[in-house]
Design an enzyme around this catalytic site. Structure first.
Site, PDB file in Angstrom:
ATOM      1  N   HIS A  91       0.814  -1.218   0.000  1.00  0.00           N
ATOM      2  CA  HIS A  91       0.000   0.000   0.000  1.00  0.00           C
ATOM      3  C   HIS A  91       0.852   1.274   0.000  1.00  0.00           C
ATOM      4  CE1 HIS A  91       0.189  -0.300   4.583  1.00  0.00           C
ATOM      5  NE2 HIS A  91       0.455   0.983   4.391  1.00  0.00           N
ATOM      6  N   SER A 200       4.542   2.114   8.114  1.00  0.00           N
ATOM      7  CA  SER A 200       4.236   1.020   7.193  1.00  0.00           C
ATOM      8  C   SER A 200       5.466   0.621   6.381  1.00  0.00           C
ATOM      9  CB  SER A 200       3.116   1.420   6.237  1.00  0.00           C
ATOM     10  OG  SER A 200       1.914   1.597   6.924  1.00  0.00           O
TER      11      SER A 200
END
Length: 517
Positions: A91, A200
């Protein structure tokens, strides 16, 4: 029912003036603030292997599928692995037109390209244009075990709140087999070290070895973060060794637990029989040997309890589907079942995904076709998410009028209907649209009486149509049936494209059908 159509049109007029953003997922949802532990000794080899990832993204504009949304700048983290590569979350780089990385305490950015990506398990591998970077940034060591509950863990990354490397401390709280995305499930480690937007893709480390990659945190909860364990990372890296990502093997049969005494009595099971019940065999694969009411008692040599769980790694207990990725061989998994009181062995074929009539885009842009003033596209989960985000009442209203966008959510494609063809946005301004209230969110049921299977099929029908009028029937209660003069629609299309600055009448896949001799 006419009032429902009018209400729907009024409710969705916002589509004509604003774009539908893809749900922001580049960075993990913000967790409550937690102070980084300053005294933690920083392992030089770990910190040296962690990088900041910069992405310039162009998300799909699902309401105007001929274009893309405005560029967005996002950032995440990554870690150096073997083979002169950077590992990060999918992502972080999904829909990226430009990717760069920057080492800790470095002043320059290095261009990168996405070598492989798996949106379902949220992993991606980057290659650098300048591979001399790896001469001074060797790969991090990875642990070969999943770890243990209460292990002390450090989360490295570049979250919001500063520009330098951040390190937070916590423990391993939970290990389970859980859904990720796009019908993909995998092993997942929960930690209580703070994980915030920008973490992330950063490594989680126990001792001097990485045990996984940070990828998300739980909203509205205190310090519940999740990492992708090394086992899932190794499966991903093995999968892409041939240059292509194939997907994780899985079973998609519909199951239920065997906890109910009445259910056990109905199936006439002995007290020694434990397992999970097949409620509905998966229809996506031909020759599935499982049948309704079969009780799966073992996967390989591992027994399954009445909640569908298995024990592994000492005190760990996870859902039995976890074993599929460990013992699948040549696309099959051995199961022991009890059927009509008899135990037997079966070999079940695995699949890498469960197809959906309303699928995820998975990094792709939606197909589209413009005919006269009408835009056609394919239904996808991103479109529905955008409708819900911009107007929460919309999905309820779609359910009220019986739109397949709601009634067939979760359904699988079939030869009769491979996908849903929709009108995603209002008509372009033109005299041909006069008299219609609007058909935004309309699902096309048929063209001149012929049922539509897919967008390509509809374009083929339009190409071959010789009738004086073209008739689009919407599949919902209270909707309008759209009637247009065919020759005028053909003649007006180029003019409408030019007036609205649209470069192509359709995406490449459908234009190949439209222009076919």
């Amino acid at each position: 029912m006419k009032r429902y159509a009018n209400a729907l049109c009024l409710l969705l007029t916002w589509l004509s003036a604003c774009a539908l953003p893809l749900e922001a997922a580049e960075e993990a949802p913000a967790a409550p603030a937690s102070t980084a532990v300053a005294p933690i000794p920083e392992e030089p080899d770990v910190a040296n292997a962690v990088v900041k990832v910069f992405s310039t993204k162009r998300y799909p504009d699902v309401a105007r599928p001929w274009g893309k949304q405005q560029p967005q700048e996002v950032s995440g983290s990554g870690v150096v692995i073997e083979g002169k590569r950077i590992l990060t979350n999918a992502h972080v780089v999904l829909y990226a037109s430009q990717v760069q990385i920057q080492a800790n305490q470095a002043g320059d950015k290095i261009s990168a390209t996405v070598e492989a990506i798996a949106p379902g398990i949220d992993l991606a591998v980057l290659k650098l244009e300048d591979e001399t970077f790896f001469d001074t940034h060797p790969p991090i060591k990875r642990a070969n075990t999943v770890g243990q509950i209460k292990d002390a863990v450090l989360a490295y990354g570049f979250p919001t709140g500063g520009s330098s490397l951040s390190i937070t401390k916590g423990i391993v709280s939970r290990i389970e087999f859980a859904p990720y995305a796009n019908s993909v499930s995998g092993l997942r480690i929960q930690i209580d070290a703070a994980i915030n937007p920008g973490n992330s893709g950063g490594p989680a480390v126990v001792g001097d070895r990485m045990i996984g990659l940070a990828f998300s945190s739980l909203n509205n909860a205190q310090n519940i973060g999740y990492i992708i364990p090394n086992e899932e990372i190794e499966l991903f890296l093995q999968d892409i060794a041939d240059g292509h990502y194939h997907g994780k093997p899985a079973l998609f049969d519909d199951l239920q637990t065997l906890e109910s005494p009445a259910l056990r009595s109905y199936l006439k099971l002995e007290g020694s029989v434990h397992g999970i019940v097949v409620r509905k065999p998966y229809e996506g694969l031909a020759g599935n040997p499982l049948k309704e009411w079969d009780v799966i008692t073992q996967i390989g040599d591992t027994p399954i309890d009445d909640q569908g769980m298995i024990h592994f790694g000492g005190d760990l207990r996870v859902f039995f589907r976890y074993m599929v990725q460990k013992i699948a061989h040549s696309g099959t998994v051995p199961l022991t079942i009890v059927r009509a009181g008899k135990s037997m062995q079966v070999s079940v074929h695995t699949a890498v995904e469960r197809p959906a009539l309303i699928p995820e885009l998975r990094g792709e842009y939606p197909s589209y076709f413009i005919y006269g003033p009408v835009v056609f596209s394919t239904a996808n989960a991103t479109y529905l998410a955008a409708l819900s985000q911009n107007s929460p009442q919309t999905l309820g209203l779609l359910g009220l009028i019986g739109s397949p966008l709601m009634t067939q959510r979760g359904a699988m494609p079939s030869p009769a209907r491979e996908e849903l063809v929709i009108i995603p946005s209002p008509f372009f301004p033109h005299k041909l649209s006069k008299g219609y209230a609007g058909a935004t969110t309309c699902v096309i049921e048929s063209v001149n009486g012929t049922a539509v299977r897919s967008l390509k099929h509809m374009v083929q029908l339009l190409r071959e149509l010789k009738d004086d009028y073209v008739i689009f029937r919407c599949e919902q209660r209270g909707g309008e049936t759209l009637v247009f003069p065919r020759k005028e629609m053909d003649a007006a299309t180029d003019e409408i494209l030019n007036d609205n600055g649209v470069r192509a009448q359709g995406s490449a896949d459908v234009m190949a059908i439209w222009k076919k001799n």
